[in-house]
Design an enzyme around this catalytic site. Structure first.
Site, mmCIF file in Angstrom:
data_model
loop_
_atom_site.group_PDB
_atom_site.id
_atom_site.type_symbol
_atom_site.label_atom_id
_atom_site.label_comp_id
_atom_site.label_asym_id
_atom_site.label_seq_id
_atom_site.Cartn_x
_atom_site.Cartn_y
_atom_site.Cartn_z
ATOM 1 C CB SER A 227 -20.220 -36.658 27.468
ATOM 2 O OG SER A 227 -20.022 -38.076 26.655
ATOM 3 C CE1 TYR B 296 -14.487 -36.809 27.480
ATOM 4 C CE2 TYR B 296 -15.927 -38.541 27.046
ATOM 5 C CZ TYR B 296 -15.797 -37.125 26.702
ATOM 6 O OH TYR B 296 -16.379 -36.208 26.212
#
Length: 252
Positions: free
Chosen positions: A153, A166
């Site tokens: 990501s 995250y």
């Protein structure tokens, strides 16, 4: 050579470039995972849709068609991973690739984030890809064309508030991916990281209902990047590729 037509948004490319390839997709029941399944089946692959939600995995597999199977799998559970790998081999006769796509997030500040939530995010987003890859390695070696694709990501490249777990996992996953690229390449196994910008998937839309969907991209576009890295010639590997929406707000 098979002819390709320019796909419309969300439409898989039909060209059988991956004919017979057996692929396990984690978090494969919806969002990007389901889009990857559609793209790979359209390219001729056999896909095992592995997801925490067993019923959703089976439904998605049915939608993908005869070359897909659905199975319940928690990426943090070694026993369930072994069972899914066995299912792939029993169903398809082999396992050629794993797509480490499953991921979760708990959007809270460091002060609010419970230790249990931190450990749950790490177990899913980082330990999960480690376990899936480790347990699949014997099968990937045996296939002669083994490939590991890790869905990273833009969160692996920069950071924003209230997403410490995250970010830690996605930075870690990108590092793990490059480490495995160096380690497994001598064994003939390719490792690729697909760094995805924001997508119109439940992962964002369910948690941030006010998000401007116009700044996000169709997950099918990222799925095509996964297909692209899988269809490189045997002599070529793509260690990392980034796929961003044109109006990405979390990346320059």
């Amino acid at each position: 050579m098979a002819q390709q037509s320019t796909p419309q948004s969300g439409e898989p490319v039909q060209d059988n470039a991956l004919e017979g390839l057996a692929v396990l997709v984690t978090g494969g029941a919806r969002g990007l995972g389901a889009a990857i399944g559609r793209e790979l089946v359209a390219a001729g692959a056999q896909v095992l849709v592995a997801d925490l939600n067993a019923e959703r995995a089976r439904q998605t597999a049915e939608q993908l068609g005869g070359k897909a199977r659905g199975v319940a799998m928690d990426v943090g559970d070694e026993g369930q991973i072994r069972a899914a790998i066995d299912c792939a081999v029993e169903s398809f006769g082999r396992l050629d690739a794993v797509i480490n796509n499953a991921a979760i997030d708990v959007t809270l500040s460091m002060e609010e984030l419970a230790v249990a939530d931190w450990e749950r995010v790490l177990r899913t987003n980082l330990t999960g890809p480690f376990l899936v890859t480790k347990l699949a390695l014997p099968r990937l070696r045996a296939s002669g064309r083994g490939h590991v694709v890790n869905i990273a990501s833009t969160a692996s490249k920069r950071a924003w508030p209230n997403a410490s777990a995250y970010h830690a996992t996605k930075w870690g996953l990108l590092g793990l991916s490059h480490a495995l690229h160096a380690e497994l390449r001598p064994h003939g196994i390719k490792v690729s990281a697909v760094v995805a910008g924001g997508m119109r998937t439940p992962f964002l839309l369910d948690r941030f209902p006010d998000i401007d969907a116009g700044t996000l991209q169709d997950p099918a576009n990222v799925a095509r990047a996964v297909r692209f890295v899988l269809t490189q010639p045997a002599e070529t590997v793509i260690p990392e590729v980034m796929v961003l929406p044109m109006r990405e707000t979390s990346w320059p």
